[in-house]
Write an enzyme that holds these catalytic residues in place. Structure first.
Site, short mmCIF file in Angstrom:
data_model
loop_
_atom_site.label_atom_id
_atom_site.label_comp_id
_atom_site.label_asym_id
_atom_site.label_seq_id
_atom_site.Cartn_x
_atom_site.Cartn_y
_atom_site.Cartn_z
N LYS A 37 83.46 134.70 103.73
CA LYS A 37 83.12 134.39 102.31
C LYS A 37 82.21 133.31 102.27
CE LYS A 37 84.74 129.91 102.97
NZ LYS A 37 83.60 128.39 102.75
N GLY A 126 81.29 127.35 108.22
CA GLY A 126 80.93 127.94 106.88
C GLY A 126 81.27 128.78 106.24
N ASP A 165 91.21 127.36 103.07
CA ASP A 165 90.12 128.01 102.36
C ASP A 165 91.62 128.89 102.35
OD1 ASP A 165 87.97 126.98 101.94
OD2 ASP A 165 87.19 127.24 103.67
#
Ligand code: C5P
Length: 324
Positions: A37, A126, A165
């Site tokens: 993502k 990230g 997440d």
């Protein structure tokens, strides 16, 4: 969201061996893609009493992915062996082992679980690689043990226990507006045709916990109060007018490197560039592939082997072949 839909969506079976266990008549292995993502927007609010931070973020799946093979054997107790992480985590403490342990405990399943991860998503970037891998394992177990499959809420709870997440990677859309720790998710439509350039510094990674701690001591942050529908409208505009930002940009350090990448993006029309998550990866998105090629060349010329570049596409909800 129905149980069947969550089983069918983002943890797509690319290959499910029609090899049935003689005892249970169930498939004994499955292979899934675990997509990365990017955070197109990431605003972090104050620290909560439980130590986490409420945030608002626009998650977007991209085509860069790991491939996860999950195989099960009947066993009198739970065990989990993971291959392919090259010692990046303590044995049994990686996100996939933790997900398998929690899922089997809650579902009441005793099995020997073997996982092989073909890793392509950089770590400490990230890009959500560990979270996406964990979600892929959860979806694999849901399909390998259909009689023991958890309901959607329990599955999301297991995901959140593994990482903030993970619920997004269990959600059935390519883009979502997320609040809370990331578990309150609303779908947002992905505009079509966007290409992605991911630039990953090789000389450092970022610890998420340390990045949040650094934000706590940073001066006051602005925050928006967009609804999912407002975010969807902003997202549908051309990327050159997106008002999105990432609060971690001011604490990640390595200002010189990120300033060069930002300047390379700013020198092009119709390119949006940002840090993803708490870093350390940077991305540029555009419908103009030539603009991304030129940013890539500029970054490689400036930083050489200190940076890795990956090309990807933003995934769209209809997941047509030509969007992948
Ligand atoms: O949930 P996850 O394991 O990804 O979080 C890693 C660390 O990042 C947490 O231990 C916490 O310190 C920080 N974090 C936070 N607020 C969030 C998500 C993560 O403070 N919403």
């Amino acid at each position: 969201m129905g149980k069947s839909s969550i089983l069918s969506v983002f943890c797509i079976d690319t290959f499910e061996k029609l090899c049935y266990s003689s005892l249970h008549m169930l498939p004994s292995s499955t292979t899934r893609e675990a997509y990365a993502k990017i955070n197109l927007h990431l605003a972090v609010c104050a620290k909560r009493e439980d130590g986490y931070h409420d945030l608002s973020t626009l998650f977007q799946l991209i085509s860069l992915h790991d491939t996860i093979d999950v195989a099960i054997r009947p066993s009198t107790g739970f065990s989990c062996a993971v291959e392919g992480l090259d010692g990046c985590c303590l044995r049994g403490e990686d996100s996939m082992s933790r997900a398998a342990r929690l899922w089997c405990g809650l579902a009441g399943v005793s099995a020997a679980v073997s996982i092989r991860c073909r890793k392509r998503i950089p770590v400490q970037a990230g890009l959500g690689g560990g979270s996406s891998d964990a979600a892929a394992v959860l979806c694999a177990l849901q399909s390998l043990f259909p009689d023991r499959a958890l309901d959607v809420d329990s599955l999301m709870d297991v995901g959140l226990a593994v990482g903030s997440d993970v619920p997004f990677f269990l959600f059935e859309r390519t883009a979502a507006w997320a609040r809370g720790r990331g578990e309150f998710l609303e779908p947002v439509e992905t505009p079509s045709g966007y290409h992605v350039l991911v630039l990953m510094p090789r000389t450092f990674g970022v610890s998420t916990a340390q990045a949040f701690a650094a934000l706590d001591s940073a001066p006051g942050r602005h925050s928006e109060s967009w609804t999912a529908s407002e975010v969807g409208k902003l997202f549908a505009e051309d990327c050159s007018s997106w008002p999105f930002y990432n609060d971690f940009a001011c604490v990640v350090g390595h200002d010189e490197l990120y300033a060069v990448l930002q300047a390379a993006c700013d020198s092009k029309r119709d390119v949006f560039g940002s840090l993803t998550g708490s870093g350390s990866a940077w991305y540029a998105v555009s419908r103009d592939e030539a603009a991304l090629d030129s940013i890539r060349s500029a970054a490689v010329a400036e930083f050489g082997d200190d940076i890795s570049a990956f090309r990807a596409k933003m995934l769209c909800d209809h997941r047509c072949d030509d969007t992948l």
